[in-house]
Motif scaffolding. Structure first.
Motif, mmCIF file in Angstrom:
data_model
loop_
_atom_site.group_PDB
_atom_site.id
_atom_site.type_symbol
_atom_site.label_atom_id
_atom_site.label_comp_id
_atom_site.label_asym_id
_atom_site.label_seq_id
_atom_site.Cartn_x
_atom_site.Cartn_y
_atom_site.Cartn_z
ATOM 1 N N ALA A 1 -12.459 -13.665 -18.001
ATOM 2 C CA ALA A 1 -11.964 -15.033 -17.914
ATOM 3 C C ALA A 1 -12.494 -15.728 -16.662
ATOM 4 C CB ALA A 1 -10.441 -15.035 -17.924
ATOM 5 N N ALA A 2 -12.471 -15.017 -15.525
ATOM 6 C CA ALA A 2 -12.950 -15.599 -14.276
ATOM 7 C C ALA A 2 -14.448 -15.866 -14.330
ATOM 8 C CB ALA A 2 -12.608 -14.678 -13.113
ATOM 9 N N ASP A 3 -15.207 -14.980 -14.980
ATOM 10 C CA ASP A 3 -16.641 -15.223 -15.176
ATOM 11 C C ASP A 3 -16.856 -16.553 -15.885
ATOM 12 O OD1 ASP A 3 -17.141 -12.750 -14.099
ATOM 13 O OD2 ASP A 3 -17.736 -11.802 -15.975
ATOM 14 N N GLU A 4 -16.139 -16.731 -16.972
ATOM 15 C CA GLU A 4 -16.348 -17.902 -17.823
ATOM 16 C C GLU A 4 -15.913 -19.195 -17.136
ATOM 17 O OE1 GLU A 4 -14.863 -19.559 -22.176
ATOM 18 O OE2 GLU A 4 -14.888 -17.394 -21.775
ATOM 19 N N LEU A 5 -14.849 -19.107 -16.322
ATOM 20 C CA LEU A 5 -14.296 -20.324 -15.713
ATOM 21 C C LEU A 5 -14.831 -20.582 -14.306
ATOM 22 C CD1 LEU A 5 -10.600 -19.980 -16.911
ATOM 23 C CD2 LEU A 5 -12.404 -21.395 -17.886
ATOM 24 N N GLY A 6 -15.530 -19.616 -13.728
ATOM 25 C CA GLY A 6 -16.054 -19.800 -12.383
ATOM 26 C C GLY A 6 -14.979 -19.632 -11.328
ATOM 27 N N PHE A 7 -14.490 -18.411 -11.147
ATOM 28 C CA PHE A 7 -13.415 -18.145 -10.207
ATOM 29 C C PHE A 7 -13.747 -16.882 -9.434
ATOM 30 C CE2 PHE A 7 -8.839 -18.604 -9.142
ATOM 31 C CZ PHE A 7 -8.788 -19.995 -9.128
ATOM 32 N N TYR A 8 -13.464 -16.888 -8.127
ATOM 33 C CA TYR A 8 -13.816 -15.779 -7.256
ATOM 34 C C TYR A 8 -12.625 -14.819 -7.148
ATOM 35 C CZ TYR A 8 -17.187 -19.394 -5.898
ATOM 36 O OH TYR A 8 -18.139 -20.385 -5.916
ATOM 37 N N LEU A 9 -12.869 -13.526 -7.370
ATOM 38 C CA LEU A 9 -11.797 -12.544 -7.386
ATOM 39 C C LEU A 9 -11.971 -11.507 -6.270
ATOM 40 C CD1 LEU A 9 -11.483 -11.765 -11.211
ATOM 41 C CD2 LEU A 9 -10.442 -13.629 -9.884
ATOM 42 N N GLN A 10 -10.848 -11.147 -5.661
ATOM 43 C CA GLN A 10 -10.783 -10.001 -4.748
ATOM 44 C C GLN A 10 -9.952 -8.923 -5.421
ATOM 45 O OE1 GLN A 10 -10.088 -10.474 -0.435
ATOM 46 N NE2 GLN A 10 -8.367 -9.052 -0.631
ATOM 47 N N ALA A 11 -10.593 -7.843 -5.807
ATOM 48 C CA ALA A 11 -9.899 -6.724 -6.446
ATOM 49 C C ALA A 11 -9.698 -5.615 -5.423
ATOM 50 C CB ALA A 11 -10.692 -6.216 -7.637
ATOM 51 N N GLU A 12 -8.588 -4.884 -5.574
ATOM 52 C CA GLU A 12 -8.237 -3.848 -4.617
ATOM 53 C C GLU A 12 -7.980 -2.529 -5.330
ATOM 54 O OE1 GLU A 12 -5.165 -5.349 -2.029
ATOM 55 O OE2 GLU A 12 -6.262 -7.219 -1.664
ATOM 56 N N CYS A 13 -8.123 -1.442 -4.578
ATOM 57 C CA CYS A 13 -8.095 -0.103 -5.156
ATOM 58 C C CYS A 13 -6.675 0.433 -5.318
ATOM 59 C CB CYS A 13 -8.939 0.845 -4.318
ATOM 60 S SG CYS A 13 -10.668 0.362 -4.186
ATOM 61 N N SER A 14 -5.750 -0.451 -5.659
ATOM 62 C CA SER A 14 -4.412 -0.067 -6.122
ATOM 63 C C SER A 14 -3.583 0.677 -5.098
ATOM 64 C CB SER A 14 -4.526 0.779 -7.404
ATOM 65 O OG SER A 14 -5.130 0.039 -8.434
ATOM 66 N N SER A 15 -3.802 0.399 -3.809
ATOM 67 C CA SER A 15 -3.050 1.134 -2.787
ATOM 68 C C SER A 15 -2.485 0.195 -1.730
ATOM 69 C CB SER A 15 -3.949 2.168 -2.105
ATOM 70 O OG SER A 15 -3.238 2.888 -1.113
ATOM 71 N N TRP A 16 -1.304 0.544 -1.261
ATOM 72 C CA TRP A 16 -0.690 -0.060 -0.081
ATOM 73 C C TRP A 16 -0.124 1.102 0.708
ATOM 74 C CZ3 TRP A 16 3.594 -4.428 -0.400
ATOM 75 C CH2 TRP A 16 3.992 -4.770 0.893
ATOM 76 N N ALA A 17 -0.972 1.651 1.554
ATOM 77 C CA ALA A 17 -0.641 2.899 2.236
ATOM 78 C C ALA A 17 0.478 2.713 3.241
ATOM 79 C CB ALA A 17 -1.881 3.457 2.932
ATOM 80 N N ASN A 18 1.327 3.735 3.360
ATOM 81 C CA ASN A 18 2.351 3.754 4.402
ATOM 82 C C ASN A 18 2.315 5.119 5.075
ATOM 83 O OD1 ASN A 18 3.599 5.512 2.665
ATOM 84 N ND2 ASN A 18 5.392 4.234 2.279
ATOM 85 N N SER A 19 3.378 5.479 5.761
ATOM 86 C CA SER A 19 3.360 6.721 6.532
ATOM 87 C C SER A 19 3.194 7.954 5.649
ATOM 88 C CB SER A 19 4.648 6.854 7.348
ATOM 89 O OG SER A 19 5.786 6.818 6.495
ATOM 90 N N THR A 20 3.676 7.888 4.421
ATOM 91 C CA THR A 20 3.546 9.048 3.530
ATOM 92 C C THR A 20 2.220 9.047 2.787
ATOM 93 O OG1 THR A 20 4.588 7.949 1.635
ATOM 94 C CG2 THR A 20 6.038 9.054 3.199
ATOM 95 N N SER A 21 1.550 7.895 2.763
ATOM 96 C CA SER A 21 0.265 7.800 2.061
ATOM 97 C C SER A 21 -0.812 7.339 3.029
ATOM 98 C CB SER A 21 0.382 6.827 0.890
ATOM 99 O OG SER A 21 0.808 5.556 1.326
ATOM 100 N N SER A 22 -0.725 7.783 4.274
ATOM 101 C CA SER A 22 -1.613 7.321 5.332
ATOM 102 C C SER A 22 -3.060 7.695 5.039
ATOM 103 C CB SER A 22 -1.170 7.904 6.672
ATOM 104 O OG SER A 22 -1.143 9.322 6.613
ATOM 105 N N LEU A 23 -3.964 6.885 5.573
ATOM 106 C CA LEU A 23 -5.393 7.056 5.310
ATOM 107 C C LEU A 23 -6.063 7.839 6.429
ATOM 108 C CD1 LEU A 23 -6.264 3.439 4.095
ATOM 109 C CD2 LEU A 23 -5.513 5.399 2.738
ATOM 110 N N GLY A 24 -7.072 8.614 6.044
ATOM 111 C CA GLY A 24 -7.866 9.338 7.020
ATOM 112 C C GLY A 24 -7.227 10.600 7.542
ATOM 113 N N ASP A 25 -6.132 11.031 6.924
ATOM 114 C CA ASP A 25 -5.412 12.219 7.399
ATOM 115 C C ASP A 25 -5.590 13.424 6.477
ATOM 116 O OD1 ASP A 25 -4.490 10.695 9.516
ATOM 117 O OD2 ASP A 25 -2.654 10.112 8.478
ATOM 118 N N GLY A 26 -6.565 13.342 5.578
ATOM 119 C CA GLY A 26 -6.852 14.472 4.705
ATOM 120 C C GLY A 26 -5.951 14.589 3.498
#
Length: 922
Positions: free
Chosen positions: A376-401
């Motif tokens: 739909a965005a292709d056809e209408l000319g709209f810019y999208l920011q897609a994200e990898c489905s994460s909102w990390a917190n202390s239990t899902s912290s990044l870079g900790d293996g």
């Protein structure tokens, strides 16, 4: 051509709340219930009733935190506990089994066969006749299973176990990909559900990398070989333009390869007449890739656009032309179904609504939408920011293996594989507001990995932070009017009304685009009539509680008025936020939170639209797009309130990001009164307008002598785009009034004596003099509530502006609408809210303060009453202190005292002296 078997329809089903299915081999038995797919358990009325209490097993971190602790209070008539959001009638966390029999035709023998499950929530495991085919856990892309060796001609049983629990892989409990705050943590399979048959040598994937400068496209074709035969394969590619314009068929190319090749690269000339894609010209191509190997043929058609999206200095550029991102968030808010739509028309509707409000961009907060959104965005000319489905917190912290570290790479690979060709897919982020002591290093590596691998879009570390050197752009919260914890310290509350500020100082010496993170968050009172719209799986029990609370405080009849008045203030705040961004030279863009309401986190009514993307009645898309558009006139005022002997000065600017630069443009301006009568008008010098923010057009310098207070509007029109700003002009000298009114700041003996003698008293109290229990602890500021009061622990402002009758004679010399506008800033900054419910008799205020929808207290700013033998008018606003430097206070004082000198001052309510003395600390 590819062939398929549609698997939608009736499936057998069984819940597995005790995790017995795998050990008891449910894939070998016939399941006892049925459901319709595509669909969720909630849609099929499967699950446990909300409030159901059970003993949960396993390592699920949340257990039934949502159900036991938060859903259950909704069922209570008298409790309103934290947090609150939409709820389903039935809810389920755990494994559930879906089963269907299928008959494979003989023509599929020896072919590549794939099971395609478009959107699952979220982990799936698949068995074919008792043999396990694997596990998938993508949240943002289809679950694909290669069943070539398991599905032979004849009947087979497909068993799919779907598990929506958080296990070792934790993307963060608030991620909109999994959270009950918005779409709901549903269990099921939606979108296309099918088996695909492909030739033994088939096309596994096609990626197209446009080179706009050289008018070519690099085509990367991945092949999948299900045969040991050795031979030659012919690959044929041809692009054809899409749309209503004259069709362009780009010259075809062919290539002969060994059929055991895995990846084929073709540099494909697009021709001299190549059509580029952007928001104004969403030109698309369809690339047809055909491979022939012996008697077998496989074909893949891929939609793409020829465009280049880059960071160019501190702003973005599409095909070399500067752009400014005017975006909103989409937080997976779909109350009817509890999950996102997978059809293109639904997404076209959403994008067209965004476009009507002047936007050109959507950020998908901590989730990735289905392919229909990209189409739909292709056809209408709209810019999208897609994200990898994460909102990390202390239990899902990044870079900790933790498992999330590898999964984000895997998920991003899947996203690019599925959606990378879409020209609308312009920005990619790991997700929202990351956590972890090693997040900077991890996300820097993540950004560098994708910058090196795929140049079709720009990348940043996280939405919110960190602003690390590796980023193509920064998505940060610095440039906005108010942020978390700023409360009454923000520009909009702490400083007198003006429009001559921008975010240039906040950008500093930054050398790349900055997109302001989640600006706005200005609230509005709930539309209680909205409840009837919730006829799907999610119910607005929260709104029902708000309504009961309002009625319990005897204000049910004011619900619509609260909505409209607070909505006007909300729109005013958004206008201020957006215009500040547009005034900032070299700024990259903004992302609203939000154009529509956010149902979770305590009910954040931050949208001018409801969760269904429908209007609420206080601002139209046309009105909104006056201050949010590709081209927006802007005015820098040092102040908005003027005396009649002062000059009115406004520097006129323009933000322009239209399809073309503008030649020989003559800006026009006029000042009109509230009836639309033109008071003054003029033009500015003819000019050529290039792309950019804060383009200076000239200065308006005038004066408007008045004998009575006036609310006026400056309107500026440039190249067909117009915008406007309200200003107020008050007489520098006021008419002398009869001195038969006692004006005091304390309810002292003199005031009591005057009332006992039948006199008139105007009590204008100092800020902070009202008892906490009488309203003194209620945080008042000019702005609307930020996000909400429940989730933020009652932050200030705690109110939603004023509601009044503009025709009331007490306000005759203080021009106002029925709602807050900038002339009320001074009052709200020097005021106490006064609780009316503690009085011995009901009082109808002249000016009411709108409380938040959780408390719903009867609050007044100005009210009147008979006390003893006299008449009292109480102003919760301090109208005396330093009022020579506060023209609004002086003018309101004049209006109130003039009213009190006339015959119309005849209060209906009768209060005791104890009612009044009971308001004060002393």
């Amino acid at each position: 051509m590819n062939q398929s078997i549609d698997l939608s329809g009736e499936w057998h089903f069984q819940m597995d709340s005790l995790d017995q299915g795998i050990t008891e081999k449910w894939y070998n038995k016939d399941l006892s219930e049925t459901v319709a797919l595509p669909g969720s358990m909630a849609e099929n009325e499967k699950g446990k009733p909300v409030g159901y209490h059970t003993q949960w097993v396993g390592n699920q971190r949340n257990k039934m935190w949502f159900e036991q602790e938060n859903y259950k209070p909704y069922l209570s008539e008298d409790e309103f506990l934290f947090p609150y959001w939409l709820i389903p009638e039935k809810h389920y966390y755990g494994a559930a089994w879906y089963q269907k029999s299928v008959d494979i035709p003989s023509s599929w023998k020896g072919q590549n066969i794939e099971l395609y499950l478009e959107r699952c929530h979220w982990e799936t495991q698949v068995w074919i006749d008792g043999q396990k085919a694997g596990m998938r856990n993508s949240l943002g892309t289809a679950h694909r299973y290669d069943l070539s060796d398991l599905l032979t001609p004849g009947k087979h049983k497909i068993s799919v176990c779907v598990d929506n629990r958080t296990k070792d892989l934790d993307v963060g409990p608030d991620s909109h990909s999994v959270s009950d705050h918005t779409q709901s943590n549903w269990n099921g399979i939606v979108g296309q559900i099918k088996l695909l048959k492909k030739a033994p040598l088939s096309i596994a994937n096609v990626q197209i990398f446009p080179d706009v400068a050289n008018k070519t496209a690099r085509i990367e074709i991945d092949l999948k070989n299900h045969t040991d035969a050795i031979g030659k394969t012919r690959i044929h590619v041809q692009a054809t333009s899409m749309g209503n314009e004259q069709v362009i068929r780009v010259k075809a190319m062919e290539k002969v390869i060994d059929n055991h090749s895995k990846t084929i690269v073709i540099d494909y000339p697009m021709g001299d007449q190549v059509r580029l894609w952007d928001e104004f010209n969403p030109n698309l191509y369809k690339l047809k890739v055909e491979i022939k190997s012996g008697a077998d043929t496989d074909v893949r058609e891929v939609q793409f656009g020829m465009r280049e999206f880059k960071a160019k200095g501190t702003q973005f550029a599409v095909n070399g032309r500067p752009i400014f991102l005017r975006g909103t968030l989409e937080c997976a808010i779909f109350p009817k179904t509890g999950y996102p739509p997978t059809d293109v028309d639904s997404w076209k509707r959403i994008i067209n609504i965004c476009r009507a409000h002047g936007l050109n961009h959507i950020r998908f907060h901590s989730w990735c939408p289905p392919e229909a959104a990209f189409l739909a965005a292709d056809e209408l000319g709209f810019y999208l920011q897609a994200e990898c489905s994460s909102w990390a917190n202390s239990t899902s912290s990044l870079g900790d293996g933790k498992p999330i570290d590898k999964w984000l790479y895997d998920e991003s690979e899947r996203m690019i594989c599925e959606y990378g060709n879409h020209p609308s897919f312009c920005l990619m982020v790991y997700g929202n507001e990351p956590a972890g002591k090693n997040q900077g290093k991890y996300l820097g590596d993540f950004v560098n990995y994708w910058k090196a691998k795929d140049n079709r879009r720009v990348y940043t570390s996280g939405a919110g932070w960190p602003a690390i050197p590796e980023n193509d752009y920064h998505n940060v919260p610095w440039p906005r009017i108010q942020g978390w914890g700023e409360q009454l310290r923000s520009i909009i509350n702490a400083q007198a009304p003006r429009t001559n500020y921008d975010w240039l100082d906040k950008l500093g010496d930054n050398d790349r685009p900055v997109v302001s993170h989640e600006i706005g968050q200005w609230c509005v009172y709930p539309n209680l009539k909205e409840v009837e719209k919730y006829d799907g799986v999610l119910k607005a029990k929260n709104f029902e509680i708000f309504k009961r609370s309002l009625e319990a405080h005897q204000m049910g009849h004011l619900a619509d008025s609260f909505l409209l008045a607070s909505g006007k203030l909300q729109a005013l705040c958004y206008k201020a936020d957006i215009e500040a961004a547009l005034r900032t030279p070299g700024f990259g863009g903004f992302q609203l939170l939000d154009l529509h309401d956010f149902p979770g986190q305590g009910t954040a009514l931050v949208g001018v639209l409801d969760p269904f993307w429908e209007e609420k009645g206080y601002i139209s898309p046309k009105e909104y797009s006056r201050f949010c558009n590709e081209t927006v006139p802007l005015a820098r005022f040092a102040k908005r309130i003027f005396k009649s002997n002062e000059e009115i000065v406004a520097d006129i600017e323009l933000a322009h990001f239209g399809p073309k630069e503008l030649q020989s443009i003559i800006p026009k301006w006029r000042i009109v009164d509230q009836l639309g009568k033109v008071i003054q008008k003029g033009v500015l010098a003819s000019t050529t307008i290039k792309w950019g923010n804060g383009i200076k057009l000239g200065t308006i310098n005038t004066s408007i002598p008045v004998k009575s207070a006036k609310q006026l509007t400056l309107e500026v029109e440039v190249a067909g785009f117009s915008n406007s700003w309200d200003i107020w002009v008050y007489p520098s000298e006021q008419q002398k009034l009869k001195e038969d009114i006692l004006v005091v700041q304390k309810f002292n003996k003199q005031a009591l004596s005057t009332l006992e003698k039948g006199g008139k008293v105007l009590l204008t109290v100092k800020k902070g003099s009202i008892k906490p229990e009488a309203g003194g602890d209620i945080g008042i500021g000019f702005s609307s509530i930020f996000w909400n009061t429940a989730w933020t622990g009652g932050q200030k402002p705690h109110t939603l502006g004023v509601l009044c009758d503009p025709e009331h004679p007490a306000l005759a010399d203080f021009p106002t609408e029925y709602h807050s506008n900038w002339q009320w800033w001074d009052a709200m900054s020097h005021s106490n809210a006064i609780m009316l419910e503690g009085f011995s008799k009901p009082v109808q205020p002249i000016v009411r303060v709108i409380d938040d929808w959780v408390s719903n207290r009867q609050l007044a700013l100005v009210f009147e009453a008979k006390v003893g033998n006299g008449k009292l008018l109480v102003s919760g606003i301090d109208l005396l202190s330093n009022n020579e430097q506060r023209p609004e206070a002086k003018q309101l004082l004049y209006s109130l005292t003039k009213y009190m000198t006339g015959d119309q001052f005849n209060p209906a309510a009768e209060l005791t002296t104890n009612d009044i003395t009971g308001l004060f600390n002393n």
